[in-house]
Design an enzyme around this catalytic site. Structure first.
Site, PDB file in Angstrom:
ATOM      1  N   LYS A  54     -18.120 -46.011 -12.332  1.00 27.15           N
ATOM      2  CA  LYS A  54     -17.300 -44.824 -12.033  1.00 27.15           C
ATOM      3  C   LYS A  54     -18.191 -43.633 -11.712  1.00 27.15           C
ATOM      4  O   LYS A  54     -17.946 -42.907 -10.752  1.00 27.15           O
ATOM      5  CB  LYS A  54     -16.413 -44.461 -13.242  1.00 27.15           C
ATOM      6  N   GLN A  98     -12.304 -43.627 -21.823  1.00 29.30           N
ATOM      7  CA  GLN A  98     -12.374 -45.072 -21.578  1.00 29.30           C
ATOM      8  C   GLN A  98     -11.744 -45.838 -22.748  1.00 29.30           C
ATOM      9  O   GLN A  98     -12.113 -45.635 -23.907  1.00 29.30           O
ATOM     10  CB  GLN A  98     -13.851 -45.479 -21.401  1.00 29.30           C
ATOM     11  N   ASP A 121      -5.848 -40.686 -15.380  1.00 28.66           N
ATOM     12  CA  ASP A 121      -5.442 -42.074 -15.646  1.00 28.66           C
ATOM     13  C   ASP A 121      -3.914 -42.205 -15.660  1.00 28.66           C
ATOM     14  O   ASP A 121      -3.391 -43.322 -15.610  1.00 28.66           O
ATOM     15  CB  ASP A 121      -5.974 -42.511 -17.021  1.00 28.66           C
TER      16      ASP A 121
END
Ligand code: NAD
Length: 297
Positions: A54, A98, A121
């Site tokens: 990422k 995460q 997200d």
């Protein structure tokens, strides 16, 4: 019939090229780069690889990448303090914590503390609510990537029968909402669904997000249907001691029947990070009040 292959890798590359252009014009307009922060707790090897990837792709797109690493035994309060600092930081447009988090942390609580307008997200309940009520917000990256591939392949999805197999919060449920928003007739199948094969056989669009290697067989697929395989499963390879990745769909038999299908790897997988960058860039434009044609990227 032999299905057309939906090339998610190529689509993701083209998306990243469009994003790089928009990231440059954002920087020219604001004097700063759009910023994405990723928070990693602990040393899970898969998460480390994912976070590294990422970060690299964020920078390659001309955006700023901020990484925050906490040890596995960090307290929940320490993590919440990092999230609070990122919420308050004007250089940070998008925040991603995460998952999975270590067992002593409450994931739902942590996600609920992310500023919904930086929640790239799309897991915050406010964004879940925005998606289900048709308000602009942030949509989870994997299902949004699937919709992009479907629209690119099929154009309008209106009136099509879609079956989503799997009802998780990160894939199945948002996928169903997105298909509904495209005016599909949507069925959500799951582990308790009866006659799954028959349910799948009705569908013009099949999205498999189960986590069971090659579960969906070609004989379940309606001829000409479009098959999106979200599954990523590692199985033993023919060569002793080696492994390979397979999806939730039995690719060989499904490709004989479907009109189009995503391969694993190279289908949905590459879309997820590209869409994350897209969401971060969208967040930057919204937060800075800079116009962006979101539908065009
Ligand atoms: P999950 O375990 O949270 O959910 C799986 C779902 O499958 C559940 O809703 C369950 O009801 C359903 N299910 C289980 N067994 C079933 C059966 N026999 N018949 C019908 N339904 C059944 O998984 P998830 O997080 O949604 O992920 C699903 C798959 O997608 C996994 O393989 C995961 O690795 C993959 N995934 C890929 C990406 C990507 O970037 N491509 C992103 C997220 C998840």
């Amino acid at each position: 019939m032999t299905a057309a292959i939906i090339d998610g890798k190529a689509f993701a590359e083209a998306l990243r090229a469009r994003l790089a252009e928009k990231a440059a014009s954002f920087e020219a307009a604001t004097g700063r780069k759009a910023g994405l922060a990723v928070v990693l707790v602990g040393e899970d090897p898969a998460s480390q690889v994912y976070v590294r990837s990422k970060g690299k792709q964020t920078v390659a797109c001309g955006m700023a990448s901020f990484e925050h690493k906490l040890p596995a035994d960090a307290s929940e309060a320490e993590l919440l303090a990092v999230v609070a600092a990122l919420n308050a930081d004007p250089a940070v447009d998008g925040i991603l914590v995460q998952l999975p988090l270590p067992g002593h942390m409450d994931e739902a609580k942590v996600i609920s503390t992310i500023d919904p307008d930086k929640d790239v997200d799309g897991f915050h309940v406010i964004n879940v609510g925005r998606l289900s009520t048709g308000m602009p917000g942030f949509v989870p990256c994997t299902p949004l990537g699937c919709i992009m591939l479907l629209k690119d392949r099929l154009g309008s999805l209106s009136g099509l029968d879609a079956v989503v197999i799997g009802r998780s919060n990160i894939v199945g449920k948002p996928m169903a909402q997105l298909l509904l928003a495209e005016s599909c007739t949507v069925t959500v199948a799951h582990s308790r669904t009866r006659n799954l094969e028959e349910v799948v056989r009705r569908a013009d669009i099949v999205v498999a997000a189960v986590g069971r290697p090659e579960m969906v067989k070609g004989s379940w697929i309606k001829p000409g249907a479009t098959v999106i395989d979200v599954g990523i499963n590692r199985v033993p390879a023919a060569e002793e001691g080696k492994t390979r990745l397979v999806g939730d769909v039995d690719f060989a038999s499904a490709a004989e029947v479907a009109g189009a299908i995503t391969p694993v790897p190279g289908g949905v997988g590459p879309m997820t990070i590209a869409v994350l960058l897209r969401n971060a860039l969208v967040a930057a434009h919204r937060n800075a009040g800079v116009a962006l044609d979101e539908a065009a990227i």
